[in-house]
Design a protein around this motif. Structure first.
Motif, PDB file in Angstrom:
ATOM      1  N   MET A   1       0.900  -1.066   0.126  1.00  0.00           N
ATOM      2  CA  MET A   1      -0.037   0.061   0.187  1.00  0.00           C
ATOM      3  C   MET A   1       0.935   1.193  -0.105  1.00  0.00           C
ATOM      4  O   MET A   1       1.809   1.286   0.767  1.00  0.00           O
ATOM      5  N   VAL A   2       0.486   2.236  -0.806  1.00  0.00           N
ATOM      6  CA  VAL A   2       1.232   3.480  -1.030  1.00  0.00           C
ATOM      7  C   VAL A   2       0.420   4.603  -0.142  1.00  0.00           C
ATOM      8  O   VAL A   2      -0.642   4.471  -0.293  1.00  0.00           O
ATOM      9  N   ILE A   3       0.979   5.128   0.520  1.00  0.00           N
ATOM     10  CA  ILE A   3       0.445   6.274   1.364  1.00  0.00           C
ATOM     11  C   ILE A   3       1.116   7.804   0.873  1.00  0.00           C
ATOM     12  O   ILE A   3       2.237   7.812   0.232  1.00  0.00           O
ATOM     13  N   LEU A  82      -7.706   1.825  -6.406  1.00  0.00           N
ATOM     14  CA  LEU A  82      -8.787   1.801  -5.501  1.00  0.00           C
ATOM     15  C   LEU A  82      -9.954   2.802  -6.303  1.00  0.00           C
ATOM     16  O   LEU A  82      -9.629   3.869  -6.483  1.00  0.00           O
ATOM     17  N   SER A  83     -11.327   2.378  -6.046  1.00  0.00           N
ATOM     18  CA  SER A  83     -12.158   3.383  -6.314  1.00  0.00           C
ATOM     19  C   SER A  83     -13.350   3.491  -5.080  1.00  0.00           C
ATOM     20  O   SER A  83     -13.979   4.744  -4.819  1.00  0.00           O
ATOM     21  N   ASN A  84     -13.309   2.499  -4.202  1.00  0.00           N
ATOM     22  CA  ASN A  84     -14.190   2.722  -3.044  1.00  0.00           C
ATOM     23  C   ASN A  84     -13.091   2.190  -1.860  1.00  0.00           C
ATOM     24  O   ASN A  84     -12.619   1.312  -1.744  1.00  0.00           O
ATOM     25  N   ALA A  85     -13.028   3.378  -0.889  1.00  0.00           N
ATOM     26  CA  ALA A  85     -11.897   3.354   0.151  1.00  0.00           C
ATOM     27  C   ALA A  85     -12.485   4.021   1.220  1.00  0.00           C
ATOM     28  O   ALA A  85     -13.002   4.847   1.468  1.00  0.00           O
ATOM     29  N   TYR A  86     -11.362   3.477   2.493  1.00  0.00           N
ATOM     30  CA  TYR A  86     -11.488   4.300   3.561  1.00  0.00           C
ATOM     31  C   TYR A  86     -10.171   5.146   3.455  1.00  0.00           C
ATOM     32  O   TYR A  86      -9.131   4.442   3.185  1.00  0.00           O
ATOM     33  N   ILE A  87     -10.200   6.387   4.019  1.00  0.00           N
ATOM     34  CA  ILE A  87      -9.234   7.375   3.990  1.00  0.00           C
ATOM     35  C   ILE A  87      -8.963   7.985   5.211  1.00  0.00           C
ATOM     36  O   ILE A  87      -9.879   8.468   5.670  1.00  0.00           O
ATOM     37  N   PHE A 113      -3.596   7.933   4.662  1.00  0.00           N
ATOM     38  CA  PHE A 113      -3.437   6.458   4.435  1.00  0.00           C
ATOM     39  C   PHE A 113      -4.985   6.007   3.738  1.00  0.00           C
ATOM     40  O   PHE A 113      -6.239   6.410   4.054  1.00  0.00           O
ATOM     41  N   PRO A 114      -4.774   5.196   2.403  1.00  0.00           N
ATOM     42  CA  PRO A 114      -5.819   4.637   1.975  1.00  0.00           C
ATOM     43  C   PRO A 114      -6.090   3.222   2.714  1.00  0.00           C
ATOM     44  O   PRO A 114      -5.322   2.560   3.238  1.00  0.00           O
ATOM     45  N   LYS A 115      -7.331   2.652   2.356  1.00  0.00           N
ATOM     46  CA  LYS A 115      -7.546   1.368   2.776  1.00  0.00           C
ATOM     47  C   LYS A 115      -8.625   0.976   1.851  1.00  0.00           C
ATOM     48  O   LYS A 115      -9.909   1.764   1.808  1.00  0.00           O
ATOM     49  N   PRO A 116      -8.661  -0.244   1.089  1.00  0.00           N
ATOM     50  CA  PRO A 116      -9.821  -0.599   0.425  1.00  0.00           C
ATOM     51  C   PRO A 116     -11.162  -1.023   1.131  1.00  0.00           C
ATOM     52  O   PRO A 116     -11.074  -1.619   2.275  1.00  0.00           O
TER      53      PRO A 116
END
Length: 288
Positions: A1-3, A82-87, A113-116
């Protein structure tokens, strides 16, 4: 994962901050969690407004703006496919001497930070339980979404890891406050009740949006100081946060509730779905 960290996009394993950062040493940091629906960051303006207000309280001289923040978010989504994510937008005060600092923090660490997340689906239910641990009071005049999360962590330990249970805090005076990671609502007739910010709760972004949605549909919203006996007379109950959205409650302290069969929660959820890919702020509800 890239942040994202301070203008760079890095693998999370390569991102570092100093051990002298006052976010680490003294908890001087803030965060917001934003849900992205098909590339759209729902209620981003409201999240940034609350974050900026908190930065002012913490004396951190940085402010977020929609255009720049959304550009970072879109780049992160693209890089991570990602297109749907927790940010999570996170601001840590930055490096300082050991000791309590009075002067403004002028070089904070900015991390995103992203998370799917899966596609937004149907209503999912939870059970609610009353916590023995009481809600701590805010660190300042009102609660900000800060790094001070020990009260929440201890509460989560009290109820365990079950994903279908939410713990409900009371204040030291015995008033209902909020969930471990949520705000709480209940319905009685045409009235929608929720604890007042006077209880020391976090004024959730989804909480504020749901209040406006309810008013739009002629529900009478009542914010106040409520004891357990009041909610045990409810017709419906639900909790809210930006990632889980609106979550109906099926049982609370032996009181059976309709969960996702509740008419009000269904109506609010439909409206939530209608707006979640287009609304930058709850203020946009009045512009239709």
């Amino acid at each position: 994962m890239v942040i994202y960290i301070n203008g760079q996009f890095l693998k999370k394993e390569d991102a570092m901050i100093s051990p002298l950062d006052h976010g680490f040493l003294y908890g001087m940091g803030l965060f917001e969690t934003v849900r992205v629906y098909e590339g759209f960051p729902f209620l981003l303006d409201d999240h940034l407004a609350r974050l900026n207000q908190g930065l002012e309280v913490l004396n951190i001289t940085y402010r977020f703006h929609r255009e720049e923040t959304n550009r970072i978010l879109q780049d992160l989504l693209k890089i991570n496919n990602l297109s749907n994510a927790y940010i999570r937008l996170n601001v840590s005060a930055g490096i300082g001497d050991v000791g309590l600092q009075v002067e403004p923090y002028k070089e904070p660490n900015i991390l995103v930070f992203p998370k799917p997340l899966p596609l937004a689906g149907e209503l999912s239910e939870k059970k609610a339980v009353l916590l023995k641990l009481r809600r701590n009071s805010p660190e300042g005049i009102e609660r900000v979404k800060s790094h001070h999360f020990m009260n929440n962590v201890l509460a989560k330990r009290e109820i365990g890891n079950a994903a279908d249970i939410e713990g409900i805090f009371r204040t030291e005076d015995g008033y209902l406050a909020e969930g471990i990671v949520s705000n709480i609502f209940w319905v009685k007739g045409n009235d929608l009740y929720t604890p007042s910010v006077q209880t020391g709760i976090l004024n959730g972004i989804t909480r504020q949006f749901v209040i406006e949605l309810a008013k739009k549909h002629n529900l009478c919203v009542k914010e106040g100081l409520y004891l357990l006996t009041h909610v045990l007379e409810a017709d419906e109950m639900f909790v809210t946060n930006s990632i889980q959205e609106i979550v109906p409650i099926t049982t609370f302290e032996g009181h059976q509730l309709p969960g996702k069969q509740g008419q009000v929660v269904q109506q609010l959820h439909r409206e939530y779905r209608h707006y979640c890919q287009s609304l930058w702020s709850r203020n946009g509800l009045g512009s239709e």
